[in-house]
Design an enzyme around this catalytic site. Structure first.
Site, PDB file in Angstrom:
ATOM      1  N   ASP A 201      -2.618  10.102   3.922  1.00 47.30           N
ATOM      2  CA  ASP A 201      -4.154   9.496   4.229  1.00 47.30           C
ATOM      3  C   ASP A 201      -4.701  10.711   5.008  1.00 47.30           C
ATOM      4  O   ASP A 201      -4.855  10.418   6.460  1.00 47.30           O
ATOM      5  CB  ASP A 201      -4.269   8.140   4.728  1.00 47.30           C
ATOM      6  CG  ASP A 201      -5.774   7.847   4.958  1.00 47.30           C
ATOM      7  OD1 ASP A 201      -6.506   8.322   4.271  1.00 47.30           O
ATOM      8  OD2 ASP A 201      -5.863   6.764   5.678  1.00 47.30           O
TER       9      ASP A 201
ATOM     10  N   LYS B  81     -10.531  12.534   8.545  1.00 53.45           N
ATOM     11  CA  LYS B  81      -9.788  11.963   9.834  1.00 53.45           C
ATOM     12  C   LYS B  81      -9.736  13.353  10.992  1.00 53.45           C
ATOM     13  O   LYS B  81      -9.711  14.294  10.419  1.00 53.45           O
ATOM     14  CB  LYS B  81      -8.366  11.563   9.752  1.00 53.45           C
ATOM     15  CG  LYS B  81      -8.356  10.404   8.980  1.00 53.45           C
ATOM     16  CD  LYS B  81      -6.830   9.496   9.025  1.00 53.45           C
ATOM     17  CE  LYS B  81      -6.743   8.405   8.457  1.00 53.45           C
ATOM     18  NZ  LYS B  81      -7.416   7.317   8.991  1.00 53.45           N
TER      19      LYS B  81
ATOM     20  N   ASP C 261       1.233   6.192   5.689  1.00 54.82           N
ATOM     21  CA  ASP C 261       0.415   5.089   5.184  1.00 54.82           C
ATOM     22  C   ASP C 261       0.901   4.461   3.737  1.00 54.82           C
ATOM     23  O   ASP C 261       0.257   3.757   3.251  1.00 54.82           O
ATOM     24  CB  ASP C 261      -1.027   6.020   4.895  1.00 54.82           C
ATOM     25  CG  ASP C 261      -2.161   4.989   5.115  1.00 54.82           C
ATOM     26  OD1 ASP C 261      -2.241   3.749   5.522  1.00 54.82           O
ATOM     27  OD2 ASP C 261      -3.094   5.500   4.512  1.00 54.82           O
TER      28      ASP C 261
ATOM     29  N   LYS D 132       0.907  -1.214   0.062  1.00 53.26           N
ATOM     30  CA  LYS D 132       0.118  -0.110   0.099  1.00 53.26           C
ATOM     31  C   LYS D 132       0.793   1.338  -0.066  1.00 53.26           C
ATOM     32  O   LYS D 132       1.768   1.283   0.886  1.00 53.26           O
ATOM     33  CB  LYS D 132      -1.060   0.116   1.423  1.00 53.26           C
ATOM     34  CG  LYS D 132      -1.599   1.370   1.263  1.00 53.26           C
ATOM     35  CD  LYS D 132      -2.776   1.423   2.687  1.00 53.26           C
ATOM     36  CE  LYS D 132      -3.342   2.436   2.848  1.00 53.26           C
ATOM     37  NZ  LYS D 132      -4.279   2.590   4.014  1.00 53.26           N
TER      38      LYS D 132
ATOM     39  N   ARG E 118      -7.875  -0.433   0.844  1.00 54.52           N
ATOM     40  CA  ARG E 118      -8.535  -1.712   0.320  1.00 54.52           C
ATOM     41  C   ARG E 118      -8.778  -1.336  -1.351  1.00 54.52           C
ATOM     42  O   ARG E 118      -8.909  -2.297  -2.004  1.00 54.52           O
ATOM     43  CB  ARG E 118      -9.600  -1.882   1.028  1.00 54.52           C
ATOM     44  CG  ARG E 118     -10.560  -1.284   1.128  1.00 54.52           C
ATOM     45  CD  ARG E 118     -11.512  -1.702   2.401  1.00 54.52           C
ATOM     46  NE  ARG E 118     -11.122  -1.191   3.651  1.00 54.52           N
ATOM     47  CZ  ARG E 118     -11.644  -1.520   4.911  1.00 54.52           C
ATOM     48  NH1 ARG E 118     -12.585  -2.308   4.871  1.00 54.52           N
ATOM     49  NH2 ARG E 118     -11.267  -1.191   6.062  1.00 54.52           N
TER      50      ARG E 118
END
Ligand code: BES
Ligand code: MN
Ligand code: ZN
Length: 503
Positions: free
Chosen positions: A273, A280, A291, A268, A354
């Site tokens: 992020d 967030k 990330d 990844k 994902r």
């Protein structure tokens, strides 16, 4: 840190600092007994007073004076001998290097590889000690211009002091292997520690190219247009909130016969992020520059494998994007069409990992890999489950999961398996698309893996969630605060053991 081998008697060695290991329950080692005698029972006194008992990572600095040619003696504890293994040795070496960091000694002579640790070979001990010394000496200080920045990093020269009868060729090879691995881990750490303003997807691709050129493996990069042509709708969906162009970094190392199916590693690469529209909270958002730790682990593992000349074929795939909120960002409720053709309902734009990993897993199928391992800082839930002391492993092939767990034990980068039972798939069923990208709070790490599994169908596949282990907020013997470089030693160990099993 400059490391070289030297052969001779510890207590006859002229050095600024002689490092000796001690167990809590095994003070009969000849070197310790002799030292105690030369120092008028100083060690026994230290033991009795509790000043130094040999507990793991305990230190005692002695200035012996005339009876010894060494100016200083640094004792380091390894705990009970029965329980000791390579990890204790690694940590003891790391504790020593951490203690001496910033102190300007002319040299250091480390005898730790000579210590009789049960169930370990001399070569493995040299590797563990070298790793410990080099990993603990790491700092990310390239942006510090202040005067307090520690200058001299440690001893100018470090000797690994071995027995005269040691196998010198084998020892030199072990030292070199560990230096390669440590270099790779520290590259991964550099990439992860690099701040988001510098670290664009293009930056990551450039660093991958540099590594590939240094070690002689292939690197190609797909940009937005090519990803569009391929149909990587999930990856592109995540990327569309950022003005930075996403890319798919493809690494290719050929160490075995042309026709041998490769091992695929997928990492990844979210360079930052923010969560996207599902933004967030501000607290600790700065840490989300990490990330891309899975991607860094993949790039660095290819570097290590190529420099080690492992007889294996490898393909590494790193989807690199930035997840930001903006007027062009994807929204909760959007439906994306992935490269596999499966449609995905985006419930939460912060479950972006994902999405990009789904397309990367689909992409890697064209290489017909004999097995695929993905590495990702995928879920906060993984930190809740396992904390900072183990990464999660889930997969569709018990033998692969087991082999990874063994490599985890051996490398000290431990894994713990979570179940991937079919029942969990219920949580990611969508009313409007083939699947949705979140499964609610229960079993968050598992439902994320269940999502990925849909894109790994037909592959022998395992998933490593390193969300809890990629970033260290309390310094440890071999880990200064910040990026841990987790995954590199694990995967390198795994690949080495795969190769050994085959031959
Ligand atoms: N990158 C995060 C996961 C993460 C969290 C890594 C903390 C390291 C430390 C990931 O993209 C994420 O945001 N996951 C969400 C998923 C949720 C929305 C289903 C999470 O874990 O909260
Ligand atoms: Mn996220
Ligand atoms: Zn993320």
């Amino acid at each position: 840190m400059h490391l070289t081998l030297r052969f001779g008697e510890p207590l006859q060695t002229r050095t600024a600092c002689l490092v000796l290991g001690a167990f809590t329950d095994h003070w009969q080692e000849p070197a310790l007994r002799e030292l105690d005698r030369l120092l008028d029972s100083r060690l026994q006194a230290a033991r009795r007073s509790g000043e130094f008992t040999g507990k793991a990572n305990e230190l005692l600095l002695l200035q012996p004076g005339s009876p010894l040619p060494a100016q200083r003696i640094l004792l380091v504890g390894l705990g009970p001998r029965r329980q000791a293994g390579l990890e204790q040795l690694r940590q003891a070496a790391g504790t020593v290097a951490g203690h001496l960091h910033g102190k300007r000694l002319s040299d250091l002579a480390c005898t730790l590889p000579q210590l009789e640790v049960p169930r370990t070979s001399p070569a493995a001990r040299i590797e563990a000690v070298t790793e410990g010394l080099l990993l603990a000496g790491y700092r990310f200080d390239r942006y510090r211009t202040d005067s307090e920045r520690p200058k001299g990093v440690g001893p100018r020269k470090t000797w690994l002091l071995l027995d005269r009868n040691a196998n010198r060729l084998e020892a030199a090879a072990a030292l070199e292997r560990a230096q390669i691995v440590a270099r790779a881990v520290n590259l991964a750490r550099d990439l992860v520690n690099e701040p988001g303003n510098i670290k664009s997807p293009a930056y990551l691709a450039e660093q991958a190219r540099v590594a590939a050129a240094a070690a002689g493996f292939g690197c190609s990069v797909l940009g937005r247009d090519e990803l569009q042509r391929e149909g990587c709708g999930a990856l592109l969906g995540v990327a569309q909130g950022s003005i930075r162009e996403p890319c798919l970094i493809i690494l290719d190392y050929r160490g075995a016969a042309e026709d041998e199916a490769p091992v695929a590693l997928i990492g990844k690469g979210v360079v930052f992020d923010a969560g996207g529209i599902s933004l967030k909270p501000a607290e600790k958002m700065d840490e989300m520059k990490m990330d891309m730790a899975g991607g860094a682990a993949v790039i660095a593992t290819l570097l290590a494998a190529a420099l080690l000349k492992l007889p294996v074929n490898l393909v590494g795939v790193v989807p690199a994007v930035e997840n930001l909120p903006s007027g062009s960002a994807i929204r909760p409720g959007d439906i994306l069409t992935s490269l596999s053709g499966q449609t995905i309902e985006v419930i939460n734009t912060d479950a972006e990992g994902r999405l990009i990993m789904a397309d990367a897993l689909t992409y890697v199928r064209r290489y017909k890999p004999r097995l695929a391992v993905d590495v990702a800082t995928l879920t906060g839930a993984c930190t809740i489950a396992l904390g900072q002391h183990a990464s999660a492993v889930l997969g569709n092939d018990p033998a692969l999961v087991q082999a990874l767990r063994m490599a985890g034990e051996r490398s000290g980068e431990r894994l713990w398996e979570l179940p991937l039972w079919a029942e969990y798939e219920q949580q990611i069923k969508s009313e409007v698309a083939d699947v949705k990208n979140t499964g609610g709070r229960p079993a968050g790490t598992i439902t994320a893996a269940a999502f990925l599994q849909r894109f790994a169908a037909g592959l022998k596949w395992a998933h490593l969630d390193i969300a809890g282990t990629a970033w260290i907020d309390q310094a440890r013997p071999c880990h200064p605060k910040g990026a841990s470089g987790v995954g590199v030693r694990l995967l390198t160990t795994f690949l080495r053991e795969q190769v050994q099993k085959q031959s």
